[in-house]
Design an enzyme around this catalytic site. Sequence first.
Site, mmCIF file in Angstrom:
data_model
loop_
_atom_site.group_PDB
_atom_site.id
_atom_site.type_symbol
_atom_site.label_atom_id
_atom_site.label_comp_id
_atom_site.label_asym_id
_atom_site.label_seq_id
_atom_site.Cartn_x
_atom_site.Cartn_y
_atom_site.Cartn_z
ATOM 1 N N LYS A 35 0.853 -1.202 0.000
ATOM 2 C CA LYS A 35 0.000 0.000 0.000
ATOM 3 C C LYS A 35 0.883 1.244 0.000
ATOM 4 O O LYS A 35 2.097 1.155 0.235
ATOM 5 C CB LYS A 35 -0.910 -0.027 1.230
ATOM 6 C CG LYS A 35 -0.162 -0.036 2.558
ATOM 7 C CD LYS A 35 -1.098 -0.353 3.717
ATOM 8 C CE LYS A 35 -0.337 -0.438 5.031
ATOM 9 N NZ LYS A 35 -1.170 -0.938 6.138
ATOM 10 N N TYR A 255 16.641 29.187 9.393
ATOM 11 C CA TYR A 255 15.477 29.913 9.909
ATOM 12 C C TYR A 255 15.459 29.958 11.431
ATOM 13 O O TYR A 255 15.721 28.949 12.101
ATOM 14 C CB TYR A 255 14.193 29.263 9.416
ATOM 15 C CG TYR A 255 13.933 29.541 7.953
ATOM 16 C CD1 TYR A 255 13.749 30.849 7.502
ATOM 17 C CD2 TYR A 255 13.892 28.509 7.032
ATOM 18 C CE1 TYR A 255 13.519 31.100 6.159
ATOM 19 C CE2 TYR A 255 13.663 28.753 5.692
ATOM 20 C CZ TYR A 255 13.476 30.057 5.259
ATOM 21 O OH TYR A 255 13.257 30.311 3.931
HETATM 22 C C1 LIG Z 1 -0.470 -2.091 6.664
HETATM 23 C C2 LIG Z 1 -1.056 -3.389 7.040
HETATM 24 C C3 LIG Z 1 -0.246 -4.512 7.236
HETATM 25 C C4 LIG Z 1 1.260 -4.456 7.206
HETATM 26 O O1 LIG Z 1 1.731 -3.914 8.427
HETATM 27 P P1 LIG Z 1 3.290 -3.787 8.751
HETATM 28 O O2 LIG Z 1 3.321 -3.321 10.139
HETATM 29 O O3 LIG Z 1 3.835 -2.777 7.794
HETATM 30 O O4 LIG Z 1 3.876 -5.126 8.550
HETATM 31 C C5 LIG Z 1 -0.864 -5.726 7.488
HETATM 32 N N1 LIG Z 1 -2.212 -5.816 7.565
HETATM 33 C C6 LIG Z 1 -3.020 -4.751 7.410
HETATM 34 C C7 LIG Z 1 -4.488 -4.913 7.537
HETATM 35 C C8 LIG Z 1 -2.472 -3.504 7.153
HETATM 36 O O5 LIG Z 1 -3.273 -2.435 7.009
#
Ligand SMILES: *Cc1c(COP(=O)(O)O)cnc(C)c1O
Length: 357
Positions: A35, A255
């Site tokens: 994702k 800054y």
């Molecule tokens: C993002 C996600 C994962 C992966 O999680 P990590 O901590 O990056 O391994 C697994 N399951 C779901 C439902 C997620 O949203």
Amino acid sequence: MSRPIQALIDPSALEYNLAIVRRHAPRSRVMAVIKADAYGHGLLRTAEALAEAEGFALLELDAAVRLREAGYRQTILLLEGFFDADELRWIEQCRLSTVVHHPEQLAMLEAVRRRAALDVFLKLNSGMNRLGFTPREFPAALERLKVNPAVRQITLMTHFACADEPDRNDSITAQLQCFNLAAGGRNMPRSLANSAAVLRFPEAHADWVRPGIMLYGSSPLAHTTAEQLGLQPAMTVSSRIISVQTLRLGDGVGYGHAFRADRSMRVGIVAGGYADGYPRHAPTGTPILVKGRRTRVVGRISMDMLHVDLSEIEDAGVGSPVTLWGKGMPVDEVARAAGTLGYELLCAIAPRMQRVT
Ligand SMILES: *Cc1c(COP(=O)(O)O)cnc(C)c1O
């Protein structure tokens, strides 16, 4: 030459980390979580490196369609499911799998005409209280899916809230118990484990593991480094020094003059700022590499630049290479200094940053 900041993506590190997942969960199929543009690494190049995974999980429908159109034939799971009925057409057409986590989705699925068109992952809220049916609602939801002729396969899933913290094992145990109770003796595939659970809870591996962050070489565990886990960083963000300033005692830099020299010192100005995705909250002292040597960020991060202490790196000058994070400079360390997680830094690299493989 163009502006020197870039993110170098290392496909062999992705492959290597996938092998680490398999070593921990040898009996499970792997759903590689890609994702958010593969946690900033780029969807297609990451999918290519992880092509051996039995599945991919993400939540952007357009990205899922692109993945299918690129020829990937494995399971592609939409982690938040579909948001309206129109999307089901794409899900059917591209043979995507979808999470089902609330009753409106059940109703939309009941309007699908084609038989055996959909593979669904029914989500139990076992305690995270984000998505999923409660243990009370779960059996009826499952029953509705089972009698729905449009549904081909049902996988039972849940997600852990505290898998990353060693002193919260009671929470995992409770979620695991809740899931096992809801799943009962049902002969259906199951999926529970994110990266932290892949590493810490073999009893949660089940049929599908869903690792994300560990594939990218960042540690999911609060008290264990990626190196200790044997993971390799898949993204290295590098840039160069584009100017050097010599400060006298009391001179400020950047800054707000948020940093003032406590002696005469040289400061390097690096092409890289928060508009590239470097965290603006990184304080003076945040670690960074110049010419492969460790030094510190000083002063406030600007939109396009940041400043580094060159007192100990006398041979550094304009053009010297800088590693913001990646090989030699764990993203988790930079994140910790900035009060965030490796996850956020990786996902937040900006569209203007050039990514190269
Ligand atoms: C993002 C996600 C994962 C992966 O999680 P990590 O901590 O990056 O391994 C697994 N399951 C779901 C439902 C997620 O949203």
